[in-house]
Design a protein around this motif. Structure first.
Motif, PDB file in Angstrom:
ATOM      1  N   ARG A  28       0.848  -1.200   0.000  1.00 24.13           N
ATOM      2  CA  ARG A  28       0.000   0.000   0.000  1.00 24.13           C
ATOM      3  C   ARG A  28       0.880   1.246   0.000  1.00 24.13           C
ATOM      4  O   ARG A  28       1.959   1.258   0.565  1.00 24.13           O
ATOM      5  N   GLY A  29       0.394   2.266  -0.669  1.00 25.73           N
ATOM      6  CA  GLY A  29       1.100   3.534  -0.684  1.00 25.73           C
ATOM      7  C   GLY A  29       2.219   3.626  -1.707  1.00 25.73           C
ATOM      8  O   GLY A  29       2.876   4.658  -1.805  1.00 25.73           O
ATOM      9  N   ALA A  30       2.444   2.572  -2.469  1.00 26.76           N
ATOM     10  CA  ALA A  30       3.488   2.615  -3.493  1.00 26.76           C
ATOM     11  C   ALA A  30       3.049   3.554  -4.621  1.00 26.76           C
ATOM     12  O   ALA A  30       1.864   3.719  -4.881  1.00 26.76           O
ATOM     13  N   GLU A  31       4.017   4.167  -5.258  1.00 25.75           N
ATOM     14  CA  GLU A  31       3.754   5.036  -6.403  1.00 25.75           C
ATOM     15  C   GLU A  31       3.750   4.168  -7.655  1.00 25.75           C
ATOM     16  O   GLU A  31       4.708   3.438  -7.919  1.00 25.75           O
ATOM     17  N   LEU A  32       2.665   4.218  -8.431  1.00 27.30           N
ATOM     18  CA  LEU A  32       2.500   3.361  -9.601  1.00 27.30           C
ATOM     19  C   LEU A  32       2.858   4.109 -10.877  1.00 27.30           C
ATOM     20  O   LEU A  32       2.474   5.272 -11.054  1.00 27.30           O
TER      21      LEU A  32
END
Length: 131
Positions: A28-32
């Motif tokens: 969660r919270g990763a930059e895609l």
């Protein structure tokens, strides 16, 4: 949840038949990052006739896309590959391994009748994430 991208092959599923991982999980919270499909156009804007030459330039273009966002192959979570001719898997995997080493993302391969221009024989789309 772990703060890193993880790759697994569940014991309940047959082993991959190629150089990929069944599941690539991002926290969660990763930059895609989603890149448009990259093709085998060379730096002069030309598309070589030979599929293997297009493969080389396609991977070079993927590396340039990654570098433009300060990403590496470790950030790639999914690869979609479309080709209009049968891939020379030995050649293709040599280029693949230069990019990924032994840390493979999820991957899908499809053979199709045509891509965006008649001279394009391969297109590779990448999805990446930065934790």
């Amino acid at each position: 949840m772990s703060g890193k991208i993880t790759r697994t092959n569940p014991a309940t599923v047959p082993a991959p038949v190629g150089k990929y991982t069944h599941i690539t999980k991002i926290p969660r919270g990763a930059e895609l990052f989603v890149a448009s499909g990259q093709i085998g156009v060379n730096p002069q804007g030309e598309i070589p006739a030979a599929l293997n030459e297009q493969v080389v330039h396609t991977f070079a273009n993927i590396k340039a896309i990654l570098e433009s966002e300060n990403l590496t192959s470790e950030h790639i979570i999914k690869v979609n590959i479309w080709a209009t001719e049968k891939l020379d898997w030995e050649f293709f995997y040599a280029e693949w391994d230069k990019l990924f080493g032994n840390d493979y993302p999820a991957k899908t391969v499809g053979y199709i009748s045509a891509l965006g221009l008649p001279e394009i024989k391969i297109e590779i789309e990448i999805w990446a994430a930065r934790v």
